[in-house]
Design a protein around this motif. Structure first.
Motif, short mmCIF file in Angstrom:
data_model
loop_
_atom_site.label_atom_id
_atom_site.label_comp_id
_atom_site.label_asym_id
_atom_site.label_seq_id
_atom_site.Cartn_x
_atom_site.Cartn_y
_atom_site.Cartn_z
N VAL A 2 1.04 -0.84 0.00
CA VAL A 2 0.05 0.13 -0.17
C VAL A 2 1.01 1.75 0.41
O VAL A 2 1.77 1.88 0.84
CB VAL A 2 -0.89 -0.13 1.12
CG1 VAL A 2 -2.00 1.55 1.56
CG2 VAL A 2 -1.36 -0.97 1.37
N THR A 3 1.03 2.53 -0.96
CA THR A 3 1.82 3.16 -1.14
C THR A 3 0.82 4.47 -1.16
O THR A 3 -0.15 4.64 -1.06
CB THR A 3 2.70 3.01 -2.10
OG1 THR A 3 3.19 1.96 -2.35
CG2 THR A 3 3.17 4.33 -2.32
N ASN A 4 1.03 5.82 -0.52
CA ASN A 4 0.65 7.04 -0.69
C ASN A 4 1.75 8.39 -0.68
O ASN A 4 2.48 7.97 0.20
CB ASN A 4 -0.80 7.06 0.62
CG ASN A 4 0.43 6.68 1.69
OD1 ASN A 4 0.28 5.97 2.84
ND2 ASN A 4 0.47 8.02 2.42
N HIS A 36 8.10 14.01 4.95
CA HIS A 36 8.08 13.40 6.88
C HIS A 36 8.02 14.69 7.19
O HIS A 36 7.17 14.21 8.67
CB HIS A 36 10.11 13.68 6.29
CG HIS A 36 10.58 14.06 7.67
ND1 HIS A 36 10.81 12.91 8.37
CD2 HIS A 36 10.71 14.65 9.04
CE1 HIS A 36 11.31 12.40 10.01
NE2 HIS A 36 11.42 13.72 9.68
N GLY A 37 7.43 15.85 6.98
CA GLY A 37 6.95 16.46 7.51
C GLY A 37 5.43 16.52 7.68
O GLY A 37 4.66 17.66 8.77
N ARG A 38 5.07 15.76 6.98
CA ARG A 38 3.66 15.69 7.35
C ARG A 38 2.94 14.67 7.80
O ARG A 38 3.69 13.20 7.32
CB ARG A 38 2.75 15.86 5.06
CG ARG A 38 1.30 15.33 5.69
CD ARG A 38 0.66 16.23 5.93
NE ARG A 38 -0.75 16.29 5.27
CZ ARG A 38 -2.01 15.83 6.05
NH1 ARG A 38 -1.47 15.20 7.33
NH2 ARG A 38 -3.52 15.58 5.96
N SER A 39 2.71 15.03 8.89
CA SER A 39 1.75 14.11 9.86
C SER A 39 0.37 14.28 10.20
O SER A 39 0.09 15.46 11.03
CB SER A 39 2.90 13.10 10.77
OG SER A 39 3.28 14.64 11.68
N GLY A 40 -0.61 13.43 10.31
CA GLY A 40 -2.02 13.30 10.13
C GLY A 40 -2.15 13.08 12.20
O GLY A 40 -1.30 12.57 12.89
N PRO A 41 -3.47 13.12 13.02
CA PRO A 41 -3.33 12.83 14.10
C PRO A 41 -3.24 10.91 14.36
O PRO A 41 -4.05 10.70 13.83
CB PRO A 41 -5.06 12.79 14.44
CG PRO A 41 -5.57 13.37 12.74
CD PRO A 41 -4.50 13.42 12.22
N ASN A 80 11.62 9.72 0.34
CA ASN A 80 10.57 11.55 1.75
C ASN A 80 9.82 12.27 0.52
O ASN A 80 9.40 13.16 0.55
CB ASN A 80 11.32 11.96 1.05
CG ASN A 80 10.37 13.87 2.20
OD1 ASN A 80 10.34 13.48 3.28
ND2 ASN A 80 10.90 15.56 2.52
N THR A 81 9.15 11.20 -0.63
CA THR A 81 7.96 11.42 -1.40
C THR A 81 6.89 10.44 -0.86
O THR A 81 5.32 10.87 -0.98
CB THR A 81 7.81 10.77 -2.80
OG1 THR A 81 8.74 10.02 -3.10
CG2 THR A 81 9.28 12.48 -3.33
N SER A 82 7.08 9.22 -0.48
CA SER A 82 6.46 8.35 -0.72
C SER A 82 6.02 7.54 0.72
O SER A 82 6.79 6.73 0.94
CB SER A 82 5.73 6.73 -1.82
OG SER A 82 7.15 6.49 -1.98
N PHE A 83 4.69 7.06 1.44
CA PHE A 83 4.99 6.08 2.67
C PHE A 83 4.53 4.69 2.43
O PHE A 83 3.31 4.41 1.61
CB PHE A 83 4.12 6.61 4.13
CG PHE A 83 4.37 5.78 4.91
CD1 PHE A 83 5.21 5.81 5.59
CD2 PHE A 83 2.53 4.74 5.01
CE1 PHE A 83 5.62 5.42 6.89
CE2 PHE A 83 3.09 4.02 6.56
CZ PHE A 83 4.25 4.62 7.66
#
Length: 373
Positions: A316-318, A322-327, A354-357
Motif C-alpha cells: 500500500v503506497t500513498n 517527512h514533515g506531514r503527519s496527521g493525528p 521523502n515522497t511516498s509512504f
C-alpha cells in the motif's frame, strides 16, 4: 531360752534383709537423671547438644550408681529429635556415638559382661529411635514439597489466567481500534464531502449522507459484536467480527466512496487464504488505507496484491512527506506488524525518498497454527 530365741527371730531377719530397709538413691544418680530430663526441654532448640548431654549422662551413670533405664529413655528421645529435625548424616554420627558409649558402659552392670547378648540392647533402641526420626523427617519433607508444588501450581494457574486476560484485552483493543479508526475515518471523510457539496450539488451530498448512514451502521454492528465478547462467558465464533480477505473489494469501495482515490493492481492468480492470515490481510489493508486517508498529502493510494504459490504480498503506497503527519498514536502500525507476525508473515513500513509512504506485508497463504489477533 527357746522362747527368747524365737521372739528375737523376726528382728534378726529384718536386720539381715536389706530389702526391708530401702536406701535413698545416691545424689550423683539423681543429678544425672535431672540433667538428662531437663536437657530434653531444649531438644528442639539445641537438638545436637541435648543428644550429646543425654548420651554422656547415660554412659556415666553405671560408673556412679546402679543403671537406670530412665536415662536411656532420655537418650532415645533426644536422638529421635535429632533424626527428625536435622539431617541424616548428623543423626547417624550421633547415633553411632551413643551406641558405642552406652554399649561400653552397659558392660559394667550387665551380668557375664562380653558374653551376654544384652550388651547389644542400647544399639537396638538407638537404631529404632534414629530410624523412626528419619522416617518422620522424610514424611515432613514430602509434605512440604507437596505443599510447595501446590502453591507453585496455583501461582502458575493464576499467571496463566492473567496472561490470557492480557492477551484477550490486547486482541479486543486491537479489534476496537481497527473498527473505530476505519469507520470513523470514513464517516469524517463522507461528512466533509456532504458539507462541501450540500449547496452546489445536493444529489451527491445526499449520496454522501447515505454513505455515512451505511458506514455508521456497519460500525455499530462490529462494535456490538466486539463488545459482546466482553459480556459472554464463552467466546462463540458467531460474535466475532471476522471479515475475510475476499471482502477486500467492498472495503476498497467504501474508501472510494469517502473520497480516497485507490488504484488496485493484482499480480498472479488469486488464491483463497486460510487461518489467521485471512483476517490479518484484511485488517492490514484496512489500517493502511485508514492511515493513508489521515496522513496522505493527496487523496490517492495504490494497493498492489501479488500472489505466489505460497505467499501474498500486500503493498500500500500513498504520497507522504517527512514533515506531514496527521493525528494518531502509532498503534496502527504496531497492530499491523503484530497481525502479520501472528499469521506467520512480516510487515515493513517505510518513507521512501521523502515522497511516498509504503506499507509492505508478506503473508502465507496456508493455514497458520497461531491465534488470530
Amino acid at each position: 531360752m527357746a522362747e527368747l530365741a524365737f521372739s528375737h527371730g523376726p528382728d534378726e531377719a529384718a536386720v539381715e534383709n536389706p530389702a526391708l530397709h530401702p536406701q535413698n538413691p545416691p545424689i550423683p544418680q539423681v543429678a544425672l537423671l535431672l540433667i538428662g530430663a531437663l536437657a530434653l526441654l531444649l531438644r528442639h532448640r539445641h537438638p545436637r547438644t541435648v543428644a550429646v548431654v543425654t548420651t554422656l549422662c547415660g554412659a556415666a551413670l553405671p560408673f556412679i550408681a546402679p543403671h537406670t533405664v530412665v536415662i536411656d529413655v532420655a537418650t532415645i528421645v533426644a536422638l529421635y529429635t535429632v533424626a527428625a529435625i536435622t539431617d541424616r548424616r548428623t543423626a547417624a554420627i550421633l547415633g553411632i556415638l551413643a551406641a558405642v558409649l552406652l554399649t561400653a558402659s552397659s558392660i559394667r552392670w550387665l551380668p557375664n559382661h562380653f558374653s551376654d547378648l544384652g550388651n547389644l540392647l542400647p544399639i537396638n533402641y538407638i537404631a529404632v529411635a534414629v530410624a523412626v526420626g528419619d522416617a518422620v523427617r522424610n514424611q515432613h519433607a514430602l509434605l512440604l514439597q507437596e505443599r510447595r508444588r501446590t502453591i507453585e501450581a496455583e501461582h502458575s494457574r493464576e499467571s496463566e489466567a492473567r496472561r490470557q486476560v492480557r492477551e484477550e484485552r490486547v486482541r479486543i483493543a486491537r479489534e476496537l481500534h481497527d473498527v473505530v479508526a476505519h469507520h470513523i475515518t470514513l464517516v469524517n471523510a463522507q461528512a466533509g464531502v456532504a458539507h462541501h457539496l450540500l449547496r452546489t450539488d445536493p444529489e451527491r451530498a445526499y449520496q454522501a449522507l447515505a454513505g455515512i448512514k451505511e458506514t455508521s451502521r456497519a460500525a455499530l454492528d462490529e462494535l456490538r459484536a466486539t463488545v459482546g465478547l466482553l459480556r459472554a462467558d464463552d467466546e462463540p465464533e458467531s460474535l466475532q467480527p471476522v471479515p475475510t480477505f475476499a471482502e477486500i473489494g467492498g472495503l476498497i469501495e467504501s474508501f472510494r466512496t469517502a473520497g480516497l482515490h485507490i488504484q488496485l493492481t493484482q499480480h498472479g492468480t488469486p488464491r483463497p487464504m486460510t487461518g489467521s492470515a485471512d483476517l490479518a490481510a484484511y485488517r492490514i489493508v484496512q489500517e493502511a488505507l485508514t492511515n493513508a486517508s489521515k496522513h496522505s498529502i493527496r487523496a490517492h493510494t495504490d494497493v498492489d496484491l501479488k500472489y505466489t504459490q505460497h505467499t501474498l504480498t500486500i503493498t500500500v503506497t500513498n504520497p507522504a512527506t517527512h514533515g506531514r503527519s496527521g493525528p494518531g498514536t502509532g498503534h496502527g502500525l504496531i497492530g499491523m506488524r503484530e497481525r502479520a507476525e501472528s499469521a506467520g508473515g512480516h510487515l515493513t513500513a517505510t518513507l521512501q525518498a521523502n515522497t511516498s509512504f509504503v506499507v509492505t506485508a508478506i503473508l502465507p497463504l496456508t493455514a497458520n497454527d497461531g491465534p488470530a489477533l
